[in-house]
Design a protein around this motif. Structure first.
Motif, PDB file in Angstrom:
ATOM      1  N   TYR A   1     -26.571  -7.558 -10.300  1.00  0.00           N
ATOM      2  CA  TYR A   1     -25.515  -8.362  -9.689  1.00  0.00           C
ATOM      3  C   TYR A   1     -25.427  -9.732 -10.359  1.00  0.00           C
ATOM      4  O   TYR A   1     -24.337 -10.255 -10.592  1.00  0.00           O
ATOM      5  CB  TYR A   1     -25.764  -8.545  -8.192  1.00  0.00           C
ATOM      6  CG  TYR A   1     -25.584  -7.302  -7.350  1.00  0.00           C
ATOM      7  CD1 TYR A   1     -24.602  -6.360  -7.626  1.00  0.00           C
ATOM      8  CD2 TYR A   1     -26.391  -7.089  -6.237  1.00  0.00           C
ATOM      9  CE1 TYR A   1     -24.430  -5.250  -6.834  1.00  0.00           C
ATOM     10  CE2 TYR A   1     -26.226  -5.976  -5.439  1.00  0.00           C
ATOM     11  CZ  TYR A   1     -25.251  -5.043  -5.735  1.00  0.00           C
ATOM     12  OH  TYR A   1     -25.079  -3.945  -4.950  1.00  0.00           O
ATOM     13  N   THR A   2     -26.562 -10.302 -10.670  1.00  0.00           N
ATOM     14  CA  THR A   2     -26.598 -11.621 -11.305  1.00  0.00           C
ATOM     15  C   THR A   2     -25.949 -11.569 -12.682  1.00  0.00           C
ATOM     16  O   THR A   2     -25.219 -12.485 -13.071  1.00  0.00           O
ATOM     17  CB  THR A   2     -28.048 -12.131 -11.388  1.00  0.00           C
ATOM     18  OG1 THR A   2     -28.585 -12.181 -10.053  1.00  0.00           O
ATOM     19  CG2 THR A   2     -28.130 -13.509 -12.008  1.00  0.00           C
ATOM     20  N   LYS A   3     -26.184 -10.499 -13.437  1.00  0.00           N
ATOM     21  CA  LYS A   3     -25.527 -10.331 -14.746  1.00  0.00           C
ATOM     22  C   LYS A   3     -24.020 -10.228 -14.583  1.00  0.00           C
ATOM     23  O   LYS A   3     -23.259 -10.770 -15.374  1.00  0.00           O
ATOM     24  CB  LYS A   3     -26.069  -9.091 -15.453  1.00  0.00           C
ATOM     25  CG  LYS A   3     -27.458  -9.260 -15.993  1.00  0.00           C
ATOM     26  CD  LYS A   3     -27.931  -7.982 -16.651  1.00  0.00           C
ATOM     27  CE  LYS A   3     -29.398  -8.084 -17.009  1.00  0.00           C
ATOM     28  NZ  LYS A   3     -29.920  -6.818 -17.561  1.00  0.00           N
ATOM     29  N   GLU A   4     -23.576  -9.536 -13.531  1.00  0.00           N
ATOM     30  CA  GLU A   4     -22.142  -9.415 -13.252  1.00  0.00           C
ATOM     31  C   GLU A   4     -21.525 -10.801 -13.009  1.00  0.00           C
ATOM     32  O   GLU A   4     -20.460 -11.124 -13.531  1.00  0.00           O
ATOM     33  CB  GLU A   4     -21.941  -8.523 -12.023  1.00  0.00           C
ATOM     34  CG  GLU A   4     -20.508  -8.307 -11.632  1.00  0.00           C
ATOM     35  CD  GLU A   4     -20.372  -7.435 -10.390  1.00  0.00           C
ATOM     36  OE1 GLU A   4     -19.408  -7.665  -9.634  1.00  0.00           O
ATOM     37  OE2 GLU A   4     -21.211  -6.547 -10.163  1.00  0.00           O
ATOM     38  N   VAL A   5     -22.221 -11.633 -12.231  1.00  0.00           N
ATOM     39  CA  VAL A   5     -21.745 -12.991 -11.954  1.00  0.00           C
ATOM     40  C   VAL A   5     -21.762 -13.832 -13.231  1.00  0.00           C
ATOM     41  O   VAL A   5     -20.865 -14.652 -13.447  1.00  0.00           O
ATOM     42  CB  VAL A   5     -22.596 -13.643 -10.838  1.00  0.00           C
ATOM     43  CG1 VAL A   5     -22.322 -15.128 -10.722  1.00  0.00           C
ATOM     44  CG2 VAL A   5     -22.324 -12.945  -9.509  1.00  0.00           C
ATOM     45  N   ALA A   6     -22.760 -13.622 -14.085  1.00  0.00           N
ATOM     46  CA  ALA A   6     -22.834 -14.373 -15.346  1.00  0.00           C
ATOM     47  C   ALA A   6     -21.652 -14.039 -16.251  1.00  0.00           C
ATOM     48  O   ALA A   6     -21.176 -14.895 -16.999  1.00  0.00           O
ATOM     49  CB  ALA A   6     -24.148 -14.090 -16.064  1.00  0.00           C
TER      50      ALA A   6
ATOM     51  N   GLY B   1      -8.840 -19.375  -8.671  1.00  0.00           N
ATOM     52  CA  GLY B   1      -7.844 -19.531  -9.718  1.00  0.00           C
ATOM     53  C   GLY B   1      -8.391 -19.926 -11.070  1.00  0.00           C
ATOM     54  O   GLY B   1      -7.638 -20.199 -11.994  1.00  0.00           O
ATOM     55  N   GLY B   2      -9.697 -19.950 -11.199  1.00  0.00           N
ATOM     56  CA  GLY B   2     -10.312 -20.313 -12.475  1.00  0.00           C
ATOM     57  C   GLY B   2     -10.946 -19.105 -13.134  1.00  0.00           C
ATOM     58  O   GLY B   2     -10.635 -17.960 -12.826  1.00  0.00           O
ATOM     59  N   SER B   3     -11.841 -19.387 -14.040  1.00  0.00           N
ATOM     60  CA  SER B   3     -12.592 -18.334 -14.704  1.00  0.00           C
ATOM     61  C   SER B   3     -13.862 -18.949 -15.265  1.00  0.00           C
ATOM     62  O   SER B   3     -14.040 -20.159 -15.240  1.00  0.00           O
ATOM     63  CB  SER B   3     -11.772 -17.696 -15.825  1.00  0.00           C
ATOM     64  OG  SER B   3     -11.523 -18.664 -16.832  1.00  0.00           O
ATOM     65  N   GLY B   4     -14.702 -18.119 -15.771  1.00  0.00           N
ATOM     66  CA  GLY B   4     -15.921 -18.614 -16.394  1.00  0.00           C
ATOM     67  C   GLY B   4     -17.142 -17.883 -15.899  1.00  0.00           C
ATOM     68  O   GLY B   4     -17.073 -16.998 -15.050  1.00  0.00           O
ATOM     69  N   THR B   5     -18.264 -18.278 -16.460  1.00  0.00           N
ATOM     70  CA  THR B   5     -19.519 -17.645 -16.102  1.00  0.00           C
ATOM     71  C   THR B   5     -20.081 -18.267 -14.836  1.00  0.00           C
ATOM     72  O   THR B   5     -19.806 -19.411 -14.506  1.00  0.00           O
ATOM     73  CB  THR B   5     -20.550 -17.804 -17.229  1.00  0.00           C
ATOM     74  OG1 THR B   5     -20.777 -19.202 -17.446  1.00  0.00           O
ATOM     75  CG2 THR B   5     -20.079 -17.160 -18.514  1.00  0.00           C
TER      76      THR B   5
END
Length: 118
Positions: free
Chosen positions: A56-61, A71-75
């Motif tokens: 799950y943490t990799k997915e969030v990264a 409305g944004g994006s990023g790691t």
């Protein structure tokens, strides 16, 4: 970001409190975004739970679900894990911790000042 709420020394079930937020003041409630659930038996082998949390943490990264919803994006750096339903004998404490993606782990630490001993 609201992760937990305690009233009169009792940690409440966040799953029932998604309305506790003031977005106009940039106070958000984590329950209004994608969350992750893992059941951990602290009296048994936790390897499978740890493996699932790191997936799950990799997915969030790869893409932060909160940033995306706003409305944004990023790691995302990682996930703050808290109890959804408190453990009965931990009424005055909440158990929580954070998992971080490898790219956000510290690689060095600044030296600490020596502690004065009596």
């Amino acid at each position: 970001m609201v992760f937990n709420i305690c009233v009169d020394d009792l940690w409440l079930d966040m799953g029932r409190l998604s309305g506790v937020a003031l977005p106009e003041y940039r106070i958000f409630n984590i329950m209004n975004y994608k969350t992750f659930k893992v059941t951990i038996n602290l009296n048994a082998d936790t390897t499978a739970a740890e493996r699932q949390m790191m997936e799950y943490t990799k997915e969030v990264a790869n893409e932060c679900p909160v940033a995306k919803a706003l409305g944004g994006s990023g790691t995302g750096e990682g996930i703050v894990w808290t109890m959804l339903v408190p453990i009965r004998h931990h009424r005055s404490r909440v158990l929580g911790f954070k998992t971080k993606s490898d790219i956000f782990l510290a690689t060095a630490y600044a030296p600490r000042a020596p502690r004065p001993y009596p």
